[in-house]
Design a protein around this motif. Structure first.
Motif, PDB file in Angstrom:
ATOM      1  N   LYS A   1       0.830  -1.210   0.000  1.00 54.89           N
ATOM      2  CA  LYS A   1       0.000   0.000   0.000  1.00 54.89           C
ATOM      3  C   LYS A   1       0.860   1.254   0.000  1.00 54.89           C
ATOM      4  O   LYS A   1       0.497   2.260  -0.617  1.00 54.89           O
ATOM      5  CB  LYS A   1      -0.930  -0.018   1.213  1.00 54.89           C
ATOM      6  N   ASN A   2       2.009   1.214   0.671  1.00 55.85           N
ATOM      7  CA  ASN A   2       2.911   2.367   0.686  1.00 55.85           C
ATOM      8  C   ASN A   2       3.456   2.635  -0.706  1.00 55.85           C
ATOM      9  O   ASN A   2       3.551   3.785  -1.147  1.00 55.85           O
ATOM     10  CB  ASN A   2       4.058   2.132   1.669  1.00 55.85           C
ATOM     11  N   VAL A   3       3.818   1.556  -1.391  1.00 53.29           N
ATOM     12  CA  VAL A   3       4.341   1.701  -2.755  1.00 53.29           C
ATOM     13  C   VAL A   3       3.254   2.247  -3.675  1.00 53.29           C
ATOM     14  O   VAL A   3       3.489   3.167  -4.471  1.00 53.29           O
ATOM     15  CB  VAL A   3       4.855   0.345  -3.279  1.00 53.29           C
ATOM     16  N   LEU A   4       2.048   1.693  -3.571  1.00 49.62           N
ATOM     17  CA  LEU A   4       0.943   2.162  -4.406  1.00 49.62           C
ATOM     18  C   LEU A   4       0.610   3.619  -4.118  1.00 49.62           C
ATOM     19  O   LEU A   4       0.252   4.383  -5.022  1.00 49.62           O
ATOM     20  CB  LEU A   4      -0.298   1.294  -4.175  1.00 49.62           C
ATOM     21  N   SER A   5       0.720   4.002  -2.844  1.00 47.92           N
ATOM     22  CA  SER A   5       0.447   5.389  -2.485  1.00 47.92           C
ATOM     23  C   SER A   5       1.432   6.329  -3.174  1.00 47.92           C
ATOM     24  O   SER A   5       1.064   7.406  -3.653  1.00 47.92           O
ATOM     25  CB  SER A   5       0.529   5.554  -0.961  1.00 47.92           C
ATOM     26  N   SER A   6       2.701   5.904  -3.235  1.00 47.24           N
ATOM     27  CA  SER A   6       3.719   6.711  -3.917  1.00 47.24           C
ATOM     28  C   SER A   6       3.443   6.786  -5.415  1.00 47.24           C
ATOM     29  O   SER A   6       3.563   7.847  -6.036  1.00 47.24           O
ATOM     30  CB  SER A   6       5.111   6.099  -3.677  1.00 47.24           C
ATOM     31  N   VAL A   7       3.058   5.650  -5.987  1.00 50.25           N
ATOM     32  CA  VAL A   7       2.738   5.614  -7.420  1.00 50.25           C
ATOM     33  C   VAL A   7       1.532   6.513  -7.714  1.00 50.25           C
ATOM     34  O   VAL A   7       1.507   7.253  -8.703  1.00 50.25           O
ATOM     35  CB  VAL A   7       2.446   4.164  -7.871  1.00 50.25           C
ATOM     36  N   LYS A   8       0.533   6.464  -6.833  1.00 47.43           N
ATOM     37  CA  LYS A   8      -0.657   7.293  -6.999  1.00 47.43           C
ATOM     38  C   LYS A   8      -0.292   8.772  -6.968  1.00 47.43           C
ATOM     39  O   LYS A   8      -0.769   9.572  -7.783  1.00 47.43           O
ATOM     40  CB  LYS A   8      -1.654   6.973  -5.893  1.00 47.43           C
ATOM     41  N   TYR A   9       0.574   9.133  -6.016  1.00 44.63           N
ATOM     42  CA  TYR A   9       0.989  10.530  -5.892  1.00 44.63           C
ATOM     43  C   TYR A   9       1.698  11.013  -7.161  1.00 44.63           C
ATOM     44  O   TYR A   9       1.445  12.116  -7.657  1.00 44.63           O
ATOM     45  CB  TYR A   9       1.922  10.689  -4.684  1.00 44.63           C
ATOM     46  N   ILE A  10       2.587  10.161  -7.706  1.00 51.10           N
ATOM     47  CA  ILE A  10       3.326  10.533  -8.924  1.00 51.10           C
ATOM     48  C   ILE A  10       2.365  10.714 -10.093  1.00 51.10           C
ATOM     49  O   ILE A  10       2.498  11.647 -10.890  1.00 51.10           O
ATOM     50  CB  ILE A  10       4.380   9.459  -9.253  1.00 51.10           C
ATOM     51  N   HIS A  11       1.364   9.801 -10.187  1.00 51.39           N
ATOM     52  CA  HIS A  11       0.379   9.913 -11.263  1.00 51.39           C
ATOM     53  C   HIS A  11      -0.384  11.232 -11.178  1.00 51.39           C
ATOM     54  O   HIS A  11      -0.506  11.969 -12.171  1.00 51.39           O
ATOM     55  CB  HIS A  11      -0.621   8.750 -11.192  1.00 51.39           C
ATOM     56  N   ILE A  12      -0.896  11.509  -9.992  1.00 48.90           N
ATOM     57  CA  ILE A  12      -1.703  12.714  -9.809  1.00 48.90           C
ATOM     58  C   ILE A  12      -0.869  13.973 -10.016  1.00 48.90           C
ATOM     59  O   ILE A  12      -1.306  14.940 -10.649  1.00 48.90           O
ATOM     60  CB  ILE A  12      -2.347  12.721  -8.401  1.00 48.90           C
ATOM     61  N   ALA A  13       0.366  13.967  -9.491  1.00 51.18           N
ATOM     62  CA  ALA A  13       1.250  15.127  -9.640  1.00 51.18           C
ATOM     63  C   ALA A  13       1.614  15.366 -11.099  1.00 51.18           C
ATOM     64  O   ALA A  13       1.873  16.499 -11.510  1.00 51.18           O
ATOM     65  CB  ALA A  13       2.515  14.922  -8.803  1.00 51.18           C
ATOM     66  N   SER A  14       1.606  14.285 -11.894  1.00 49.42           N
ATOM     67  CA  SER A  14       1.959  14.405 -13.318  1.00 49.42           C
ATOM     68  C   SER A  14       0.743  14.652 -14.197  1.00 49.42           C
ATOM     69  O   SER A  14       0.860  14.731 -15.430  1.00 49.42           O
ATOM     70  CB  SER A  14       2.675  13.118 -13.772  1.00 49.42           C
ATOM     71  N   GLY A  15      -0.441  14.726 -13.560  1.00 48.42           N
ATOM     72  CA  GLY A  15      -1.646  15.022 -14.316  1.00 48.42           C
ATOM     73  C   GLY A  15      -2.352  13.805 -14.883  1.00 48.42           C
ATOM     74  O   GLY A  15      -3.226  13.938 -15.747  1.00 48.42           O
ATOM     75  N   TYR A  16      -1.988  12.617 -14.409  1.00 45.23           N
ATOM     76  CA  TYR A  16      -2.616  11.387 -14.894  1.00 45.23           C
ATOM     77  C   TYR A  16      -3.640  10.871 -13.873  1.00 45.23           C
ATOM     78  O   TYR A  16      -3.525  11.110 -12.671  1.00 45.23           O
ATOM     79  CB  TYR A  16      -1.565  10.298 -15.139  1.00 45.23           C
ATOM     80  N   ASP A  17      -4.611  10.130 -14.368  1.00 47.57           N
ATOM     81  CA  ASP A  17      -5.601   9.513 -13.483  1.00 47.57           C
ATOM     82  C   ASP A  17      -5.001   8.272 -12.841  1.00 47.57           C
ATOM     83  O   ASP A  17      -4.120   7.620 -13.410  1.00 47.57           O
ATOM     84  CB  ASP A  17      -6.864   9.125 -14.273  1.00 47.57           C
ATOM     85  N   PHE A  18      -5.525   7.944 -11.659  1.00 47.02           N
ATOM     86  CA  PHE A  18      -5.089   6.723 -10.990  1.00 47.02           C
ATOM     87  C   PHE A  18      -6.326   5.939 -10.578  1.00 47.02           C
ATOM     88  O   PHE A  18      -7.252   6.497  -9.967  1.00 47.02           O
ATOM     89  CB  PHE A  18      -4.242   7.041  -9.747  1.00 47.02           C
ATOM     90  N   PRO A  19      -6.398   4.627 -10.919  1.00 49.34           N
ATOM     91  CA  PRO A  19      -7.605   3.831 -10.662  1.00 49.34           C
ATOM     92  C   PRO A  19      -7.779   3.444  -9.182  1.00 49.34           C
ATOM     93  O   PRO A  19      -7.696   2.270  -8.807  1.00 49.34           O
ATOM     94  CB  PRO A  19      -7.386   2.595 -11.535  1.00 49.34           C
ATOM     95  N   SER A  20      -8.018   4.433  -8.331  1.00 42.68           N
ATOM     96  CA  SER A  20      -8.138   4.161  -6.893  1.00 42.68           C
ATOM     97  C   SER A  20      -9.300   3.238  -6.580  1.00 42.68           C
ATOM     98  O   SER A  20      -9.232   2.419  -5.654  1.00 42.68           O
ATOM     99  CB  SER A  20      -8.313   5.484  -6.131  1.00 42.68           C
ATOM    100  N   ASP A  21     -10.387   3.374  -7.312  1.00 43.99           N
ATOM    101  CA  ASP A  21     -11.585   2.587  -7.026  1.00 43.99           C
ATOM    102  C   ASP A  21     -11.746   1.412  -7.983  1.00 43.99           C
ATOM    103  O   ASP A  21     -12.848   0.906  -8.180  1.00 43.99           O
ATOM    104  CB  ASP A  21     -12.833   3.484  -7.095  1.00 43.99           C
ATOM    105  N   ASN A  22     -10.652   0.976  -8.570  1.00 45.73           N
ATOM    106  CA  ASN A  22     -10.699  -0.113  -9.533  1.00 45.73           C
ATOM    107  C   ASN A  22     -10.915  -1.446  -8.822  1.00 45.73           C
ATOM    108  O   ASN A  22     -10.154  -1.809  -7.913  1.00 45.73           O
ATOM    109  CB  ASN A  22      -9.393  -0.136 -10.333  1.00 45.73           C
ATOM    110  N   PHE A  23     -11.940  -2.196  -9.226  1.00 48.25           N
ATOM    111  CA  PHE A  23     -12.254  -3.473  -8.586  1.00 48.25           C
ATOM    112  C   PHE A  23     -11.112  -4.465  -8.711  1.00 48.25           C
ATOM    113  O   PHE A  23     -10.776  -5.188  -7.769  1.00 48.25           O
ATOM    114  CB  PHE A  23     -13.525  -4.071  -9.196  1.00 48.25           C
ATOM    115  N   GLY A  24     -10.500  -4.503  -9.893  1.00 51.96           N
ATOM    116  CA  GLY A  24      -9.406  -5.432 -10.115  1.00 51.96           C
ATOM    117  C   GLY A  24      -8.233  -5.165  -9.190  1.00 51.96           C
ATOM    118  O   GLY A  24      -7.605  -6.094  -8.658  1.00 51.96           O
ATOM    119  N   LEU A  25      -7.928  -3.883  -8.982  1.00 48.99           N
ATOM    120  CA  LEU A  25      -6.828  -3.505  -8.089  1.00 48.99           C
ATOM    121  C   LEU A  25      -7.143  -3.903  -6.645  1.00 48.99           C
ATOM    122  O   LEU A  25      -6.299  -4.472  -5.949  1.00 48.99           O
ATOM    123  CB  LEU A  25      -6.574  -2.000  -8.176  1.00 48.99           C
TER     124      LEU A  25
END
Length: 257
Positions: A3-27
């Motif tokens: 979860k810590n790694v995913l949180s970092s990846v999510k932050y990079i996505h959002i900071a770069s202007g990309y969407d992140f599938p936070s509510d994705n069922f598969g994830l």
């Protein structure tokens, strides 16, 4: 860790202007599967109760200020159901507002009671509630915190901001000493130190308190557990805490008689 790694990846996505599938069922399903696969059986340490404490005391030399300070820290951890982090600082780089200091220890000679003032813990990191724990004297010379704490404060004066279990100028019981000496003393007492840890005092104090008649709610509130939602609406008065400590003192007195 995942979860810590995913949180970092999510932050990079959002900071770069990309969407992140936070509510994705598969994830979510993948994370749940990883959790189940990696989940192990929790290892619980054994509790330290009054019987074990007495056997440990035989290997403590309270004529030495370091041992006296150590023993006081053990008793406070037991009677207050404290975590190690509530009892002693990790090292010399401590935040005075987040450790137990000499200023948090009060003695009432007339009532023969030790007062522990605490406001920071794992479940109270923003000091939303302060707590006073009155610990009355008992008849067991090994387990009487009032007796030992009185000796410590008399032999080793220290300023209010100093760690509670200071045993010399600038010297105090820290994480390493607390754990290392605990293991050593347990070994000398004929017990397997690998089955115990600093958390054994918290578990032992809670188990002993419940065994002598305290309600589940009394144990939960005194120990600062917040796992049940309703506890946030409850208030335990100083008198209630005193009654909890009197139960423990009375039970110890009965063992001595």
């Amino acid at each position: 860790h995942c979860k810590n790694v995913l949180s970092s990846v999510k932050y990079i996505h959002i900071a770069s202007g990309y969407d992140f599938p936070s509510d994705n069922f598969g994830l979510d399903a993948t994370l749940q599967g990883i959790k189940r696969r990696l989940k192990g059986t929790p290892q619980f340490v054994l509790p330290i109760d009054p019987v074990i404490l007495r056997s440990m005391f035989k290997h403590i030399n309270i004529s030495r200020t370091q041992d006296l300070s150590l023993w006081c820290s053990f008793l406070v951890a037991f009677f207050c159901l404290f975590r190690k982090s509530n009892t002693v600082p990790k090292d010399s780089n401590f935040d005075v507002s987040k450790i137990l200091t000499r200023g948090n220890i009060g003695l009432d000679e007339e009532k023969r009671t030790v007062y522990i003032y605490c406001g920071f813990s794992k479940t109270n990191q923003y000091r939303k509630k302060d707590m006073v724990i009155p610990i009355p004297s008992n008849n067991d010379p090994c387990l009487d915190l009032f007796r030992h704490m009185s000796l410590l404060l008399k032999r080793v004066p220290a300023p209010p901001h100093a760690p509670a279990f200071t045993y010399n100028k600038g010297r105090f019981i820290n994480y390493t000493q607390f754990t290392a000496r605990l293991k050593t003393v347990l070994g000398k007492a004929g017990l397997n130190p690998d089955l115990f840890s600093g958390h054994s005092f918290r578990r032992g104090g809670a188990s002993f308190l419940f065994s002598v008649g305290a309600s589940q709610l009394m144990v939960q509130v005194l120990g600062g557990w917040s796992s049940l939602v309703y506890t946030r609406y409850l208030f335990m008065s100083e008198q209630d805490r005193l009654e909890a400590q009197l139960l423990m003192a009375g039970a110890i007195n009965n063992m001595v008689e």
